[in-house]
Design a protein around this motif. Structure first.
Motif, PDB file in Angstrom:
ATOM      1  N   SER A 412       0.824  -1.206   0.000  1.00 53.00           N
ATOM      2  CA  SER A 412       0.000   0.000   0.000  1.00 53.00           C
ATOM      3  C   SER A 412       0.863   1.263   0.000  1.00 53.00           C
ATOM      4  O   SER A 412       0.452   2.311  -0.518  1.00 53.00           O
ATOM      5  CB  SER A 412      -0.944   0.010   1.205  1.00 53.00           C
ATOM      6  OG  SER A 412      -0.205   0.000   2.425  1.00 53.00           O
ATOM      7  N   SER A 413       2.069   1.171   0.559  1.00 54.19           N
ATOM      8  CA  SER A 413       2.985   2.318   0.545  1.00 54.19           C
ATOM      9  C   SER A 413       3.650   2.464  -0.824  1.00 54.19           C
ATOM     10  O   SER A 413       3.753   3.573  -1.382  1.00 54.19           O
ATOM     11  CB  SER A 413       4.060   2.156   1.620  1.00 54.19           C
ATOM     12  OG  SER A 413       3.481   2.124   2.911  1.00 54.19           O
ATOM     13  N   LEU A 414       4.105   1.324  -1.385  1.00 53.99           N
ATOM     14  CA  LEU A 414       4.823   1.384  -2.659  1.00 53.99           C
ATOM     15  C   LEU A 414       3.928   1.799  -3.824  1.00 53.99           C
ATOM     16  O   LEU A 414       4.393   2.432  -4.780  1.00 53.99           O
ATOM     17  CB  LEU A 414       5.469   0.038  -2.969  1.00 53.99           C
ATOM     18  CG  LEU A 414       6.617  -0.398  -2.039  1.00 53.99           C
ATOM     19  CD1 LEU A 414       7.160  -1.744  -2.473  1.00 53.99           C
ATOM     20  CD2 LEU A 414       7.723   0.643  -2.029  1.00 53.99           C
ATOM     21  N   VAL A 415       2.656   1.450  -3.738  1.00 47.72           N
ATOM     22  CA  VAL A 415       1.727   1.815  -4.819  1.00 47.72           C
ATOM     23  C   VAL A 415       1.694   3.323  -5.023  1.00 47.72           C
ATOM     24  O   VAL A 415       1.540   3.818  -6.153  1.00 47.72           O
ATOM     25  CB  VAL A 415       0.314   1.263  -4.508  1.00 47.72           C
ATOM     26  CG1 VAL A 415      -0.724   1.954  -5.368  1.00 47.72           C
ATOM     27  CG2 VAL A 415       0.272  -0.236  -4.761  1.00 47.72           C
ATOM     28  N   THR A 416       1.863   4.065  -3.942  1.00 44.33           N
ATOM     29  CA  THR A 416       1.811   5.533  -4.072  1.00 44.33           C
ATOM     30  C   THR A 416       2.979   6.090  -4.873  1.00 44.33           C
ATOM     31  O   THR A 416       2.932   7.230  -5.336  1.00 44.33           O
ATOM     32  CB  THR A 416       1.801   6.199  -2.674  1.00 44.33           C
ATOM     33  OG1 THR A 416       3.003   5.847  -1.973  1.00 44.33           O
ATOM     34  CG2 THR A 416       0.599   5.745  -1.869  1.00 44.33           C
ATOM     35  N   ASP A 480       5.667  -2.227  -9.794  1.00 43.07           N
ATOM     36  CA  ASP A 480       4.947  -3.491  -9.578  1.00 43.07           C
ATOM     37  C   ASP A 480       5.899  -4.607  -9.179  1.00 43.07           C
ATOM     38  O   ASP A 480       5.559  -5.475  -8.353  1.00 43.07           O
ATOM     39  CB  ASP A 480       4.185  -3.881 -10.851  1.00 43.07           C
ATOM     40  CG  ASP A 480       2.999  -2.974 -11.112  1.00 43.07           C
ATOM     41  OD1 ASP A 480       2.514  -2.348 -10.145  1.00 43.07           O
ATOM     42  OD2 ASP A 480       2.559  -2.886 -12.279  1.00 43.07           O
ATOM     43  N   MET A 481       7.074  -4.628  -9.754  1.00 49.62           N
ATOM     44  CA  MET A 481       8.061  -5.668  -9.398  1.00 49.62           C
ATOM     45  C   MET A 481       8.470  -5.539  -7.936  1.00 49.62           C
ATOM     46  O   MET A 481       8.627  -6.539  -7.236  1.00 49.62           O
ATOM     47  CB  MET A 481       9.291  -5.548 -10.309  1.00 49.62           C
ATOM     48  CG  MET A 481       9.063  -6.098 -11.711  1.00 49.62           C
ATOM     49  SD  MET A 481      10.592  -6.212 -12.675  1.00 49.62           S
ATOM     50  CE  MET A 481      10.822  -4.510 -13.122  1.00 49.62           C
ATOM     51  N   GLU A 482       8.637  -4.314  -7.469  1.00 48.99           N
ATOM     52  CA  GLU A 482       8.987  -4.102  -6.061  1.00 48.99           C
ATOM     53  C   GLU A 482       7.848  -4.550  -5.147  1.00 48.99           C
ATOM     54  O   GLU A 482       8.068  -5.046  -4.040  1.00 48.99           O
ATOM     55  CB  GLU A 482       9.327  -2.623  -5.820  1.00 48.99           C
ATOM     56  CG  GLU A 482      10.592  -2.132  -6.505  1.00 48.99           C
ATOM     57  CD  GLU A 482      11.855  -2.727  -5.915  1.00 48.99           C
ATOM     58  OE1 GLU A 482      11.786  -3.389  -4.863  1.00 48.99           O
ATOM     59  OE2 GLU A 482      12.932  -2.537  -6.514  1.00 48.99           O
ATOM     60  N   CYS A 483       6.616  -4.373  -5.630  1.00 47.53           N
ATOM     61  CA  CYS A 483       5.453  -4.780  -4.826  1.00 47.53           C
ATOM     62  C   CYS A 483       5.299  -6.305  -4.804  1.00 47.53           C
ATOM     63  O   CYS A 483       4.867  -6.896  -3.805  1.00 47.53           O
ATOM     64  CB  CYS A 483       4.182  -4.144  -5.373  1.00 47.53           C
ATOM     65  SG  CYS A 483       4.104  -2.357  -5.189  1.00 47.53           S
ATOM     66  N   SER A 484       5.622  -6.919  -5.930  1.00 42.17           N
ATOM     67  CA  SER A 484       5.343  -8.349  -6.063  1.00 42.17           C
ATOM     68  C   SER A 484       6.407  -9.238  -5.423  1.00 42.17           C
ATOM     69  O   SER A 484       6.157 -10.400  -5.116  1.00 42.17           O
ATOM     70  CB  SER A 484       5.201  -8.713  -7.547  1.00 42.17           C
ATOM     71  OG  SER A 484       6.422  -8.453  -8.221  1.00 42.17           O
ATOM     72  N   TYR A 485       7.576  -8.729  -5.191  1.00 41.02           N
ATOM     73  CA  TYR A 485       8.632  -9.543  -4.586  1.00 41.02           C
ATOM     74  C   TYR A 485       9.458  -8.662  -3.663  1.00 41.02           C
ATOM     75  O   TYR A 485      10.137  -7.735  -4.122  1.00 41.02           O
ATOM     76  CB  TYR A 485       9.519 -10.180  -5.650  1.00 41.02           C
ATOM     77  CG  TYR A 485      10.513 -11.176  -5.071  1.00 41.02           C
ATOM     78  CD1 TYR A 485      10.118 -12.476  -4.761  1.00 41.02           C
ATOM     79  CD2 TYR A 485      11.831 -10.787  -4.814  1.00 41.02           C
ATOM     80  CE1 TYR A 485      11.021 -13.376  -4.222  1.00 41.02           C
ATOM     81  CE2 TYR A 485      12.728 -11.688  -4.269  1.00 41.02           C
ATOM     82  CZ  TYR A 485      12.322 -12.990  -3.981  1.00 41.02           C
ATOM     83  OH  TYR A 485      13.220 -13.877  -3.430  1.00 41.02           O
ATOM     84  N   LEU A 486       9.378  -8.977  -2.350  1.00 46.28           N
ATOM     85  CA  LEU A 486      10.099  -8.200  -1.358  1.00 46.28           C
ATOM     86  C   LEU A 486      11.522  -8.732  -1.210  1.00 46.28           C
ATOM     87  O   LEU A 486      11.788  -9.913  -1.408  1.00 46.28           O
ATOM     88  CB  LEU A 486       9.390  -8.251  -0.012  1.00 46.28           C
ATOM     89  CG  LEU A 486       7.913  -7.833  -0.005  1.00 46.28           C
ATOM     90  CD1 LEU A 486       7.375  -7.843   1.422  1.00 46.28           C
ATOM     91  CD2 LEU A 486       7.736  -6.469  -0.630  1.00 46.28           C
ATOM     92  N   THR A 487      12.433  -7.853  -0.841  1.00 48.98           N
ATOM     93  CA  THR A 487      13.829  -8.227  -0.640  1.00 48.98           C
ATOM     94  C   THR A 487      13.952  -8.945   0.711  1.00 48.98           C
ATOM     95  O   THR A 487      13.895  -8.321   1.774  1.00 48.98           O
ATOM     96  CB  THR A 487      14.726  -6.985  -0.668  1.00 48.98           C
ATOM     97  OG1 THR A 487      14.512  -6.300  -1.907  1.00 48.98           O
ATOM     98  CG2 THR A 487      16.195  -7.361  -0.542  1.00 48.98           C
ATOM     99  N   SER A 526      11.418   1.862   6.822  1.00 49.61           N
ATOM    100  CA  SER A 526      12.809   1.670   6.429  1.00 49.61           C
ATOM    101  C   SER A 526      12.896   0.924   5.103  1.00 49.61           C
ATOM    102  O   SER A 526      13.675   1.283   4.209  1.00 49.61           O
ATOM    103  CB  SER A 526      13.556   0.905   7.527  1.00 49.61           C
ATOM    104  OG  SER A 526      14.896   0.709   7.164  1.00 49.61           O
ATOM    105  N   TYR A 527      12.057  -0.088   4.940  1.00 51.73           N
ATOM    106  CA  TYR A 527      12.069  -0.863   3.690  1.00 51.73           C
ATOM    107  C   TYR A 527      11.573  -0.013   2.516  1.00 51.73           C
ATOM    108  O   TYR A 527      12.167  -0.020   1.424  1.00 51.73           O
ATOM    109  CB  TYR A 527      11.207  -2.115   3.843  1.00 51.73           C
ATOM    110  CG  TYR A 527      11.221  -2.988   2.611  1.00 51.73           C
ATOM    111  CD1 TYR A 527      12.268  -3.878   2.381  1.00 51.73           C
ATOM    112  CD2 TYR A 527      10.213  -2.918   1.661  1.00 51.73           C
ATOM    113  CE1 TYR A 527      12.309  -4.649   1.248  1.00 51.73           C
ATOM    114  CE2 TYR A 527      10.233  -3.696   0.524  1.00 51.73           C
ATOM    115  CZ  TYR A 527      11.292  -4.576   0.311  1.00 51.73           C
ATOM    116  OH  TYR A 527      11.336  -5.335  -0.828  1.00 51.73           O
TER     117      TYR A 527
END
Length: 609
Positions: A412-416, A480-487, A526-527
């Motif tokens: 929800s944060s990354l979507v913004t 979307d790639m950052e949302c779909s797979y977390l480090t 932080s992430y």
């Protein structure tokens, strides 16, 4: 020296053929720079008779009112032998041996230009006369000055004639032949009045006194002819023209010249002046003076011609090449113009021309500033974290760590971030469009062809639109790639909780204490900041790859593909040059040819001297 007058005659004829005969122009006219003799006089001053006496032929139209309604450039060529004849420039292959036919053709050619409305025109008629009885000389016979318009003419004709005469004689290279009748007061002479306005010191005015034989008994013109009544730099010359009775009887002009000589030689008042009186003397004086003036003007003519050639070549270069006639030539021409435009566009992006730095400004300022404004800390408030964590648990609380809650908070944060990323794509697109329009304006060749200009602009913008769509898709995929797979490594490095930190005796909505939720929020923030830092670098790379690089590589590729399918007629429609520009180029090309020929002719004469 005779070839000097012949040279000026030739150049004046060429000037008239090209319309370069002293009218208003953006460039100086060669005609204005050429020395000439303009014949000025009022109606009934004997102007026509003086000219006919110099030529030795009866060839000018006669009648009441304004007979001369166009300038007549009379070029006299002395030949050693053979029959005398005349030629008009507008009838180059026709010789006139009957001078009555010459008179008729002058009247007819005047009517062709002005109609039969008795209007006047500034476009000259060129008449060359070849005869053993003339000197090499060029005279411009101007319409007679008048005070009243005749029937069928507008009232403005009086001022129109005066303005036309003034436009010729005010030029410093013009020698004025002022014709005044001796049987009228010199103070009222139209010729002297207008000559004095443009040549107050009389430095380039020759005074000619006509009708001396018609003066009242007991009066004479000695004071005028001796320069006592009105002084000019050059001596006054008196002439005795044929009487109206002589004209009606078609008295031979050669005989008239002989009687004129006898009149001055046998009249006591003028006997001492006889050696410099008469139409024959007038012709010789004018011819000699014209030769001297032409010789003195040669350096100035050479300078003017060289300067004008450079100016014409510069303007022709600015106007561009003429349109090719065949399909292959048209296609090649369009492709070359497009390549020039494409080169200018690339120069803007590469920093050779201004504008490309605005793209970097988007990446260095606009995108980072937009990411900072996202305010993730507000999104990760205690209430929002608690809400998302507990909702993610569903009916069964998590056992060790709220993984689903973490994912929902991060996603929800990354979507913004998509908002600033899309804005960066749009900003670069706007800059590229601006550079396209700027490049079109800077492509001088496109100004010739309005339709091609529009088509190239539209094709370039269409390509940018397609590139923008691809860029937006690629950039949003990064998010979307950052949302779909977390480090995973990021979370593995975090200290693990032995307990979940909740109180099992509380309700599900009070299950987690604030300290635990605060730790979750801090971890998520932080992430997200780490991902933002990564996207801050990868989004510009994606935009440059999909938009800037593609624009440099293939901005007009689609246009070129479509261009190859067009027929010759369609290609021609793209090269719809403004007719005014086409005519301007044609006129300039003709003038350039004239000036180069003039340069060669004048240089040859200058070297021979």
């Amino acid at each position: 020296m005779e070839n000097l007058i012949a040279l000026v005659n030739k150049l004046q004829r060429a000037c008239t053929a090209l319309g370069d005969h002293g009218e208003e122009s953006a460039l100086p006219t060669l005609w204005d720079a050429l020395p000439s003799i303009a014949v000025v006089g009022g109606q009934s001053s004997g102007k026509s008779s003086v000219l006919e006496s110099i030529v030795g032929k009866d060839f000018l139209p006669r009648g009441s009112g304004i007979v001369t309604r166009r300038p007549l450039v009379l070029q006299l060529h002395r030949i050693n032998e053979g029959r005398e004849y005349a030629e008009f420039m507008h009838l180059p292959r026709k010789r006139f041996t009957d001078f009555a036919a010459v008179r008729k053709e002058i009247a007819d050619e005047t009517d062709r230009e002005t109609g039969r409305t008795k209007q006047i025109s500034s476009v000259p008629i060129y008449l060359s006369i070849y005869s053993p009885n003339v000197v090499n000389l060029t005279l411009i016979d101007l319409p007679g000055l008048t005070k009243v318009a005749v029937e069928g003419q507008p009232d403005s004709v009086v001022h129109d004639i005066e303005n036309m005469v003034r436009s010729y004689i005010e030029k410093p290279n013009c020698i004025i032949l002022a014709i005044s009748p001796a049987n009228q007061d010199l103070a009222t002479s139209d010729a002297i009045k207008i000559s004095r306005e443009v040549d107050p010191k009389g430095e380039r005015t020759f005074g000619v006194l006509t009708k001396i034989d018609l003066m009242d008994k007991g009066t004479d013109a000695v004071d005028i002819l001796e320069g006592k009544a009105y002084r000019l730099q050059f001596p006054w010359i008196g002439v005795v023209n044929r009487s109206q009775a002589d004209i009606n009887k078609n008295t031979d002009m050669i005989a008239a010249r002989r009687r004129e000589r006898e009149y001055f030689a046998n009249t006591p008042e003028y006997k001492h002046l006889a050696h410099r009186m008469g139409s024959e003397h007038l012709g010789k004086v004018l011819s000699k003076h014209l030769e001297q003036v032409i010789k003195s003007r040669i350096p100035g003519l050479q300078s003017l011609i060289s300067k004008t050639i450079i100016e014409i070549e510069t303007e022709l270069s600015r106007l561009g090449k003429p349109v090719a006639t065949d399909a292959g030539g048209k296609l090649y021409m369009i492709m070359e113009i497009c390549r020039i435009f494409d080169g200018i566009f690339k120069e803007h992006l590469d920093g050779i021309r201004p504008g490309g730095d605005k793209v970097y400004n988007v990446f260095d300022n606009q995108l980072p500033a937009a990411l900072k404004r996202l305010q993730f800390d507000k999104h990760l408030s205690m209430d929002n974290v608690r809400k998302l964590i507990t909702e993610a648990d569903g009916y069964q609380p998590h056992l060790i760590a709220p993984e689903q809650g973490y994912r929902r908070l991060i996603e929800s944060s990354l979507v913004t971030i998509k908002g600033p990323a899309e804005a960066a794509v749009d900003a670069v697109h706007a800059i590229l469009k601006e550079l396209v329009h700027k490049s079109i304006n800077e492509t001088m060749e496109l100004k010739q062809y309005p339709t091609l200009r529009v088509e190239v602009g539209n094709a370039a913008v269409d390509s940018l639109d397609r590139m923008k769509d691809e860029s937006k898709k690629a950039t949003l995929q990064l998010v979307d790639m950052e949302c779909s797979y977390l480090t995973v490594d990021f979370f593995r490095k975090l200290p693990q909780d032995v307990e979940k930190g909740g109180n099992p005796t509380h309700s599900i909505f009070d299950r987690y204490n604030d300290s635990y939720l605060r730790r979750i929020a801090t971890t998520v923030l932080s992430y997200v900041n780490m991902v933002c830092g990564s996207l801050r670098n990868s989004v510009p790379k994606s935009i440059v790859y999909c938009q800037v690089r593609e624009a440099k590589r293939s901005l007009l590729d689609h246009f070129f593909t479509e261009l190859g399918k067009k027929e010759a007629k369609q290609l021609g429609s793209l090269l719809d040059e403004d007719p005014a520009i086409m005519q301007r180029r044609l006129n300039l090309a003709k003038r350039l040819e004239l000036y180069r020929a003039a340069q060669s002719e004048i240089d040859a004469v200058a070297w021979s001297k």
